[in-house]
Scaffold this motif. Structure first.
Motif, mmCIF file in Angstrom:
data_model
loop_
_atom_site.group_PDB
_atom_site.id
_atom_site.type_symbol
_atom_site.label_atom_id
_atom_site.label_comp_id
_atom_site.label_asym_id
_atom_site.label_seq_id
_atom_site.Cartn_x
_atom_site.Cartn_y
_atom_site.Cartn_z
ATOM 1 N N ALA A 45 0.867 -1.178 0.000
ATOM 2 C CA ALA A 45 0.000 0.000 0.000
ATOM 3 C C ALA A 45 0.902 1.226 0.000
ATOM 4 O O ALA A 45 1.963 1.210 0.629
ATOM 5 N N VAL A 46 0.518 2.252 -0.732
ATOM 6 C CA VAL A 46 1.312 3.468 -0.813
ATOM 7 C C VAL A 46 0.471 4.629 -0.287
ATOM 8 O O VAL A 46 -0.694 4.745 -0.651
ATOM 9 N N VAL A 47 1.056 5.433 0.572
ATOM 10 C CA VAL A 47 0.358 6.607 1.094
ATOM 11 C C VAL A 47 1.058 7.844 0.558
ATOM 12 O O VAL A 47 2.281 7.950 0.651
ATOM 13 N N VAL A 48 0.301 8.763 -0.041
ATOM 14 C CA VAL A 48 0.927 9.943 -0.632
ATOM 15 C C VAL A 48 0.378 11.236 -0.049
ATOM 16 O O VAL A 48 -0.784 11.322 0.338
ATOM 17 N N SER A 49 1.250 12.241 -0.022
ATOM 18 C CA SER A 49 0.861 13.598 0.350
ATOM 19 C C SER A 49 0.461 14.360 -0.913
ATOM 20 O O SER A 49 0.569 13.844 -2.022
ATOM 21 N N ALA A 50 0.023 15.593 -0.736
ATOM 22 C CA ALA A 50 -0.227 16.470 -1.874
ATOM 23 C C ALA A 50 1.105 16.862 -2.505
ATOM 24 O O ALA A 50 2.126 16.906 -1.828
ATOM 25 N N MET A 51 1.095 17.116 -3.815
ATOM 26 C CA MET A 51 2.295 17.603 -4.487
ATOM 27 C C MET A 51 2.744 18.874 -3.765
ATOM 28 O O MET A 51 1.924 19.723 -3.429
ATOM 29 N N SER A 52 4.052 19.008 -3.540
ATOM 30 C CA SER A 52 4.470 20.086 -2.646
ATOM 31 C C SER A 52 4.070 21.439 -3.217
ATOM 32 O O SER A 52 4.149 21.693 -4.408
ATOM 33 N N GLY A 53 3.582 22.311 -2.360
ATOM 34 C CA GLY A 53 3.079 23.613 -2.780
ATOM 35 C C GLY A 53 1.562 23.621 -2.931
ATOM 36 O O GLY A 53 0.925 24.650 -2.771
ATOM 37 N N LYS A 54 0.976 22.453 -3.248
ATOM 38 C CA LYS A 54 -0.460 22.410 -3.526
ATOM 39 C C LYS A 54 -1.295 22.738 -2.296
ATOM 40 O O LYS A 54 -2.275 23.472 -2.382
ATOM 41 N N ILE A 96 -15.577 14.833 5.259
ATOM 42 C CA ILE A 96 -14.133 14.688 5.114
ATOM 43 C C ILE A 96 -13.409 15.409 6.240
ATOM 44 O O ILE A 96 -13.755 16.536 6.586
ATOM 45 N N THR A 97 -12.391 14.764 6.806
ATOM 46 C CA THR A 97 -11.556 15.415 7.816
ATOM 47 C C THR A 97 -10.111 15.403 7.332
ATOM 48 O O THR A 97 -9.740 14.622 6.459
ATOM 49 N N THR A 98 -9.281 16.272 7.912
ATOM 50 C CA THR A 98 -7.838 16.165 7.700
ATOM 51 C C THR A 98 -7.176 16.026 9.059
ATOM 52 O O THR A 98 -7.734 16.417 10.090
ATOM 53 N N LEU A 99 -5.967 15.458 9.028
ATOM 54 C CA LEU A 99 -5.290 15.091 10.269
ATOM 55 C C LEU A 99 -4.325 16.168 10.725
ATOM 56 O O LEU A 99 -3.628 15.995 11.717
ATOM 57 N N GLY A 100 -4.250 17.271 10.001
ATOM 58 C CA GLY A 100 -3.294 18.308 10.351
ATOM 59 C C GLY A 100 -1.995 18.099 9.606
ATOM 60 O O GLY A 100 -1.707 17.024 9.092
ATOM 61 N N ASP A 103 -12.166 23.962 9.704
ATOM 62 C CA ASP A 103 -13.543 23.518 9.752
ATOM 63 C C ASP A 103 -13.777 22.478 8.665
ATOM 64 O O ASP A 103 -12.864 22.109 7.933
ATOM 65 N N ASP A 104 -15.004 22.014 8.575
ATOM 66 C CA ASP A 104 -15.307 20.936 7.646
ATOM 67 C C ASP A 104 -15.082 21.339 6.189
ATOM 68 O O ASP A 104 -14.599 20.538 5.390
ATOM 69 N N GLU A 105 -15.383 22.579 5.829
ATOM 70 C CA GLU A 105 -15.200 22.981 4.434
ATOM 71 C C GLU A 105 -13.716 23.130 4.092
ATOM 72 O O GLU A 105 -13.274 22.776 2.997
ATOM 73 N N TYR A 106 -12.978 23.666 5.039
ATOM 74 C CA TYR A 106 -11.522 23.740 4.876
ATOM 75 C C TYR A 106 -10.977 22.352 4.571
ATOM 76 O O TYR A 106 -10.192 22.149 3.642
ATOM 77 N N ASP A 107 -11.433 21.376 5.312
ATOM 78 C CA ASP A 107 -10.957 20.010 5.111
ATOM 79 C C ASP A 107 -11.358 19.468 3.733
ATOM 80 O O ASP A 107 -10.558 18.797 3.067
ATOM 81 N N ALA A 108 -12.595 19.750 3.315
ATOM 82 C CA ALA A 108 -13.049 19.249 2.006
ATOM 83 C C ALA A 108 -12.173 19.833 0.900
ATOM 84 O O ALA A 108 -11.863 19.165 -0.091
ATOM 85 N N ILE A 109 -11.749 21.078 1.091
ATOM 86 C CA ILE A 109 -10.938 21.741 0.064
ATOM 87 C C ILE A 109 -9.504 21.202 0.064
ATOM 88 O O ILE A 109 -9.007 20.754 -0.966
ATOM 89 N N VAL A 110 -8.856 21.218 1.208
ATOM 90 C CA VAL A 110 -7.437 20.851 1.199
ATOM 91 C C VAL A 110 -7.232 19.354 0.947
ATOM 92 O O VAL A 110 -6.201 18.952 0.402
ATOM 93 N N ALA A 111 -8.217 18.535 1.280
ATOM 94 C CA ALA A 111 -8.080 17.090 1.025
ATOM 95 C C ALA A 111 -7.983 16.783 -0.468
ATOM 96 O O ALA A 111 -7.548 15.701 -0.860
ATOM 97 N N SER A 112 -8.382 17.739 -1.306
ATOM 98 C CA SER A 112 -8.325 17.485 -2.755
ATOM 99 C C SER A 112 -6.882 17.356 -3.242
ATOM 100 O O SER A 112 -6.625 16.735 -4.272
ATOM 101 N N GLY A 113 -5.937 17.919 -2.508
ATOM 102 C CA GLY A 113 -4.538 17.845 -2.927
ATOM 103 C C GLY A 113 -4.025 16.411 -2.959
ATOM 104 O O GLY A 113 -3.437 15.966 -3.947
ATOM 105 N N GLU A 114 -4.263 15.656 -1.909
ATOM 106 C CA GLU A 114 -3.812 14.264 -1.834
ATOM 107 C C GLU A 114 -4.587 13.401 -2.833
ATOM 108 O O GLU A 114 -4.064 12.408 -3.354
ATOM 109 N N GLN A 115 -5.831 13.774 -3.057
ATOM 110 C CA GLN A 115 -6.665 13.038 -4.016
ATOM 111 C C GLN A 115 -6.019 13.014 -5.395
ATOM 112 O O GLN A 115 -5.956 11.974 -6.060
#
Lengths: 415, 415
Positions: free
Chosen positions: B37-46, B150-154, B68-80
């Motif tokens: 299994a591979v776990v990836v971060s967002a491309m740096s800068g994203k 969607i949540t983010t872990l910080g 907040d929840d919307e912040y998380d929905a937005i930033v989680a798109s980077g790793e996606q």
């Protein structure tokens, strides 16, 4: 309480300032007491950026399918960002709002990645959101399979998302775009083009299929099937300004003053393929078009005529410009089997169409068209008709001239 | 069959060329017969780009919560996006692979948006993926609540994702980063710094807490709790080149040759706050630190000393630089109630620490430290200790000098 689905395309949410403008338009509708869902596209340019990355990941080079599940997971992130930003902006203005991604609504689709069809939208989650007094901000263009994979609906799919959601929650649908409605023809070609106050689903469907880019064809089909009242209007209004009346797309019966012709459409995305010296016996057409259909080449106009030599025929048909080379290759590969003499391609053609439900009850519409074109010395290469439209294929150089002549002859200049 | 979770940070997937390099590293592990299994971060800068948008959407200005929840929905798109691109690249190389977003795994978290904690990772979906011979490419940093948000872990949460997934599927965890392991100290300060072949969980935890940025603190805590074997190594290897041995983070018992001190860490993100003339009676400390805790200000070192006047005390404590202004405001607002004379802030300090499980059984470690610093004329302002580390607060100008002196005195130069 009445429900409204508002849809904003990529240019309407291109940056944060425009997203604030969208938020004000949404707030104005909420202030009238409606329950509002908003469907958003990706910020303009974002989808192209994401698609370019997928190309860079070697998708095309590896012969991966035109669209696949990973492609969808990547490009769906564009709408996700816009939905979050708009929900955040609305909260910032003091409204209750939350974003929904395709899987959260859920917008259930089939598994045809990249061009998925919506199968069902259970309305419970959106209704709970309305009951809680929240604005639902929904990522357009995306859905989810029963297998929990992300799908996209194909380009322009956000229109379809919006109409399908309106059907699911039994609301009306306002499509905000960068023009203020549907016009009798392209105003860039004919400055006398007039905005239509109303247009029937059937006419809009023909207009969309024939190249008017205001609404996506599938969204009009869906609106027609579920009788969703759709309005097309502009998001480009100044703060405090109302967005104007736009164009209402509705049942033919709701349009009081019927016109014979409602609009003139054109498409330059045409290529004409001519097969010469075809054996004139049954089954030839099905041999040709069966092969093209198997290769997903969409054929539009078809004409067959007897060739000079009595026992052979010529056949002309049109395909989209991007399919022309492939269509010729497919046909040529079967030349021995089908038995034609030669094949030729002409990409220098365009299709001009007049559309109007009035044609059903008025004779002479085609005749006026042919005469108007003849008066301008425009040669008609192929003709195709439906109950409410007549299309002709002409030399591409005459496109604008033909559009203006037809716009005048049906009195659209004076609407 | 042995299982391996490989984690790649933002700089390792910064562009398509680096994603291809990651794909080759993954393929090399798959070739040894492991289920990967591979776990990836967002491309740096994203992530920064996405966060800037949320600020532009007026999040901070509106006093919206830090996350907040919307912040998380937005930033989680980077790793996606990264997960989709890597899955696509692996397919392009002929491997079976698919992406998983947080909600697809699912990585179940609590509802603390922006700093969510992982509660459970049901392994069934990942195991089905392994059974099907597929590489699971998982978006790091994100999860989903039981309520389907969607949540983010910080920041740095992808390390935690990777270790938690390794715990869930009972595999080992390789953390690929831009350095080739954990060093005895920062090589930018001391060129004689040595890579450690092994380090204990406890030591790594102190190193991470004390400013060594190789691994995120929570990920080490989780690895220690679940006894996940973790290895830190570099993704920056040329095609065909092996990634080296890196540093293994493991149980103390697995490290044969124990060192007294394993590393020297430092942090410049420190501010010292001094309260002068505090009434010297019980309850004063709890008044001060209770208020700071309520405001989520994290206090690190604390020292109290008797002031010159016999019935008052002085108190010094440190907080992160970004909390300094807020901490002073909080304390000042309660000045009348607490009854101190004055408050002062010094941001010109840094914390230097020596870490080693050997301290437990060796006396004199602190003495060597103090003596080494005294020999360089470095004044110690505050001292704090734990079972396996000693930290001192010093004038920031002496940071590098102190690090090099301590690195030498414990023989780390000759490792």
């Amino acid at each position: 309480m009445s429900r409204l689905v508002m849809k904003f395309g990529g240019t309407s949410v291109a940056d944060l300032e425009r997203i604030r403008r969208v938020a004000r338009l949404v707030a104005a509708e909420v202030a009238t007491g409606k329950q509002v869902a908003v469907v958003v596209s990706a910020m303009s340019g974002k989808t192209n950026e994401l698609v370019a990355w997928t190309d860079g990941a070697g998708r095309a080079a590896a012969g991966l399918p035109e669209s696949d599940d990973e492609y969808d997971a990547i490009v769906a992130s564009g709408e996700q960002v816009t939905a979050g930003l708009l929900a955040m902006t609305l909260r910032n203005m003091g409204h209750k709002a939350r974003s929904f991604l395709g899987w959260q609504v859920p917008i259930l689709t089939d598994e045809a990645h990249g061009r998925a069809r919506i199968e069902d939208i259970p309305p419970q989650n959106l209704e709970a959101c309305f009951e809680a007094g929240e604005i639902a901000v929904i990522a357009g263009f995306q859905g989810v399979t029963s297998n929990q994979r992300i799908t996209t609906l194909g380009r322009g799919g956000s229109d379809t998302s919006a109409v399908a959601i309106a059907a699911a929650v039994k609301g009306a649908c306002d499509i905000y775009t960068d023009v203020d409605g549907v016009y009798t023809t392209d105003p860039r070609i004919e400055s006398k083009a007039k905005r239509l106050a109303k247009i029937s689903y059937e006419e809009m469907l023909e207009m969309a299929s024939l190249g008017a880019k205001v609404l996506q064809t599938r969204s009009v089909e869906m609106a027609m099937a579920h009788r969703v009242p759709v309005r097309v209007l502009s998001s480009f209004v100044e703060p405090g300004e109302a967005p104007g009346q736009g164009t209402i797309v509705c049942d033919e019966e709701e349009i009081m003053e019927k016109r014979i012709v409602s609009g003139v459409a054109y498409s330059r995305d045409e290529a004409k393929i001519t097969l010469l010296g075809l054996p004139d016996h049954p089954g030839v057409s099905s041999q040709i078009f069966g092969r093209l259909a198997d290769a997903n080449v969409n054929v539009d106009m078809i004409v067959q005529s007897r060739a000079r030599s009595a026992d052979t025929a010529n056949m002309e048909f049109t395909v989209g410009k991007r399919d022309a080379t492939r269509a010729v290759e497919i046909v040529r590969a079967a030349q021995a089997e089908i038995g034609f003499e030669d094949v030729a391609v002409d990409e220098d053609v365009s299709k001009v169409s007049v559309i109007g439900v009035g044609m059903r009850s008025h004779a002479g519409v085609a005749q006026s068209m042919f005469q108007a074109l003849a008066e301008k010395n425009i040669n008609i290469q192929v003709i195709s008709t439906s109950e409410i439209k007549i299309s002709v294929l002409i030399d591409a150089a005459y496109t604008e001239l033909a559009v203006r002549a037809l716009h005048a002859v049906y009195g659209l200049d004076q609407l």
